[in-house]
Scaffold this motif. Structure first.
Motif, mmCIF file in Angstrom:
data_model
loop_
_atom_site.group_PDB
_atom_site.id
_atom_site.type_symbol
_atom_site.label_atom_id
_atom_site.label_comp_id
_atom_site.label_asym_id
_atom_site.label_seq_id
_atom_site.Cartn_x
_atom_site.Cartn_y
_atom_site.Cartn_z
ATOM 1 N N ARG A 197 0.820 -1.222 0.000
ATOM 2 C CA ARG A 197 0.000 0.000 0.000
ATOM 3 C C ARG A 197 0.849 1.264 0.000
ATOM 4 O O ARG A 197 0.392 2.317 -0.419
ATOM 5 C CB ARG A 197 -0.919 0.028 1.241
ATOM 6 N N VAL A 198 2.084 1.181 0.490
ATOM 7 C CA VAL A 198 2.879 2.402 0.640
ATOM 8 C C VAL A 198 4.166 2.450 -0.165
ATOM 9 O O VAL A 198 4.623 3.532 -0.532
ATOM 10 C CB VAL A 198 3.266 2.662 2.117
ATOM 11 N N SER A 223 2.755 8.663 -1.142
ATOM 12 C CA SER A 223 3.099 8.036 -2.419
ATOM 13 C C SER A 223 1.897 7.514 -3.195
ATOM 14 O O SER A 223 2.065 7.021 -4.308
ATOM 15 C CB SER A 223 4.070 6.883 -2.167
ATOM 16 N N HIS A 224 0.665 7.623 -2.628
ATOM 17 C CA HIS A 224 -0.478 7.029 -3.337
ATOM 18 C C HIS A 224 -0.611 7.649 -4.732
ATOM 19 O O HIS A 224 -0.391 8.843 -4.925
ATOM 20 C CB HIS A 224 -1.778 7.214 -2.542
ATOM 21 N N ARG A 266 4.264 11.381 -9.286
ATOM 22 C CA ARG A 266 2.877 11.264 -9.736
ATOM 23 C C ARG A 266 2.722 12.227 -10.893
ATOM 24 O O ARG A 266 2.892 13.427 -10.735
ATOM 25 C CB ARG A 266 1.936 11.644 -8.586
#
Ligand SMILES: Cc1cc2nc3c(=O)[nH]c(=O)nc-3n(C[C@H](O)[C@H](O)[C@H](O)COP(=O)(O)OP(=O)(O)OC[C@H]3O[C@@H](n4cnc5c(N)ncnc54)[C@H](O)[C@@H]3O)c2cc1C
Length: 421
Positions: free
Chosen positions: A190-191, A344-345, A368
């Motif tokens: 997730r991270v 970081s998503h 991103r």
């Protein structure tokens, strides 16, 4: 009514808020209500130095009792709050006592998720099945590790997230056989960037841990009081003297929800910690912060608890001081310190600086849509601190700049600050 600020939850955020209130000149009545039997203590060492036996229990305390007394902060331990009445501005304790407030802060933290049918921590449950959140949980986990060492029993960790992997690393340091069962195809998915998940898998395997990715848990059942068995959907089974379930946490927002305060997977707050109820604030792991773009952000970190605790205290003092700092976090596994700056998503490209395959510091930069979103540094405090500065800049470095051989993040930060001055 004379001013009376009540803080529910004597953890990181609750303590921070109480100290910020006093430092900000608040002289009225201040009551901190905690359901645990302990004064506020540091949770991070519970899966690291303390669990490994490298730290005394006294060192877990955040403040000495005398220091709290000097600041006129009274903490009532073992005092769970059962209900809130925001219309009448009342807090009701489990023992029936009612306290009236002029300002209220909810800092109730989070509770570990459990697997269906799991009974960890219950008096009649198998002592080998554990979660890790509180000092008492950690004592129970430590007892299991001791039993494992005495009786030659292995450890099973369910969940390849930070807490699970830290416990796995600690158990390996203690010489115990360890299996980590992770449902996803990679650790910390997730991270972390895929490349860093792979690096962690290599690290844990090199230190002797057995990793099972894509693991589907079919059942956990007690073998006896001190041994449990985990069975996977593919038929594989593992017996252990400690089955540590580290599959994330849920925000403790039940009190707020029952009182009609807006919650959405956490108590919804703005950047100042305000909830939907008048003069009620919330801070720390129990919150979901509304961002400028309308989305909700849930963070579970020491920094978030401290910064939201400060912001909420400022709000209770009538001064808006929104928490807008770059989020940061750390994790210690074996001799590797990971420090994360930023979020970081949604990252879609990554640049690695340094040699991941040598035993030297390196960093992974997340981008991103071409914009720097986060930096994960291994054993490089300098790069991490520079990243926290650079991530606040209107023009952070591009993937091309970061990828060039002579790039230096600290120098970039310095030059950009000088240009802006
Ligand atoms: C083992 C472990 C390792 C961690 N490692 C790291 C790390 O390396 N880095 C990092 O940044 N973060 C780490 N964290 C996370 C960090 O500790 C938390 O984000 C932080 O403690 C959150 O602070 P908080 O005040 O919101 O909640 P907490 O510290 O959980 O405090 C909330 C308190 O409120 C109490 N409470 C709940 N309901 C009630 C009620 N009804 N009445 C009275 N009291 C109530 C709870 O029992 C608890 O004592 C770790 C956490 C754990 C458990």
């Amino acid at each position: 009514m004379d001013p009376h600020i009540i803080i529910v939850g004597a953890g990181q955020a609750g303590l921070q808020a109480s100290e910020t209130l006093r430092a900000g000149g608040y002289e009225g009545q201040l009551t901190v209500l905690g359901d645990e039997p302990h004064l506020p203590y540091h949770r991070p060492p519970l899966s690291k130095a303390w669990l490994a036996g490298d730290m005394a229990v006294e060192q877990l305390a955040m403040r000495a009792e005398a220091a709290l007394e000097r600041k006129n902060i009274t903490i009532r331990t073992a005092s769970p709050v059962a209900a809130l009445d925001t219309a009448r501005r009342l807090v009701q304790l489990a023992d029936g006592t009612q306290l009236k407030y002029t300002g209220l802060l909810l800092a109730t933290g989070a509770t570990p998720r459990q697997l269906p049918g799991q009974s960890s921590g219950s008096a009649d449950g198998c002592k080998a099945i554990r979660v890790l959140r509180s000092r008492d949980d950690a004592s129970a986990v430590s007892d299991c590790l001791r039993r494992c060492a005495e009786h030659g029993l292995p450890v099973v960790v369910i969940g390849g997230g930070f807490i699970g992997l830290e416990v796995a690393a600690t158990a390996r340091k203690l010489g115990l056989p360890v299996t980590v069962l992770e449902a996803a195809p990679r650790l910390l998915g997730r991270v972390l960037a895929p490349v860093l998940s792979d690096w962690y898998a290599t690290l844990h395997r090199a230190r002797g841990a057995h990793l099972v990715l894509n693991a589907r848990i079919a059942e956990i059942h007690p073998v006896n009081d001190h041994i449990a068995e985990v069975r996977l959907a593919d038929g594989q089974s593992y017996r252990a003297g400690l089955v540590l379930v580290g599959i994330g946490v849920c925000a403790n927002d039940a009190l707020a929800r029952a009182a009609g305060i807006a919650c959405d997977n956490g108590i919804v707050v703005d950047a100042c910690g305000r909830t939907s109820a008048p003069d009620v604030y919330a801070a720390g792991d129990c919150t979901a912060r509304r961002l400028d773009d309308g989305t909700l952000l849930r963070l579970e970190s020491v920094q978030n608890a401290i910064e939201q605790g400060r912001a909420a205290a400022a709000g209770l003092l009538g001064q808006d001081k929104p928490f807008t700092a770059v989020p940061w976090f750390w994790s210690d596994q074996y001799d590797k310190k990971l420090q994360i700056a930023g979020l970081s998503h949604g990252a879609d490209s990554w640049v690695v600086r340094g040699d991941m395959h040598a035993d030297t510091p390196f960093s992974v930069y997340h981008f991103r849509q071409g914009r720097l979103a986060a930096v994960d540094s291994i054993n490089s405090a300098k790069e991490h601190l520079a990243a926290r500065t650079v991530l606040t800049m209107p023009v952070p470095p591009t993937p091309e700049q970061v990828g060039s051989a002579d790039f230096d993040l600290a120098a970039f930060a310095k030059a950009a600050q000088a240009a802006a001055a």
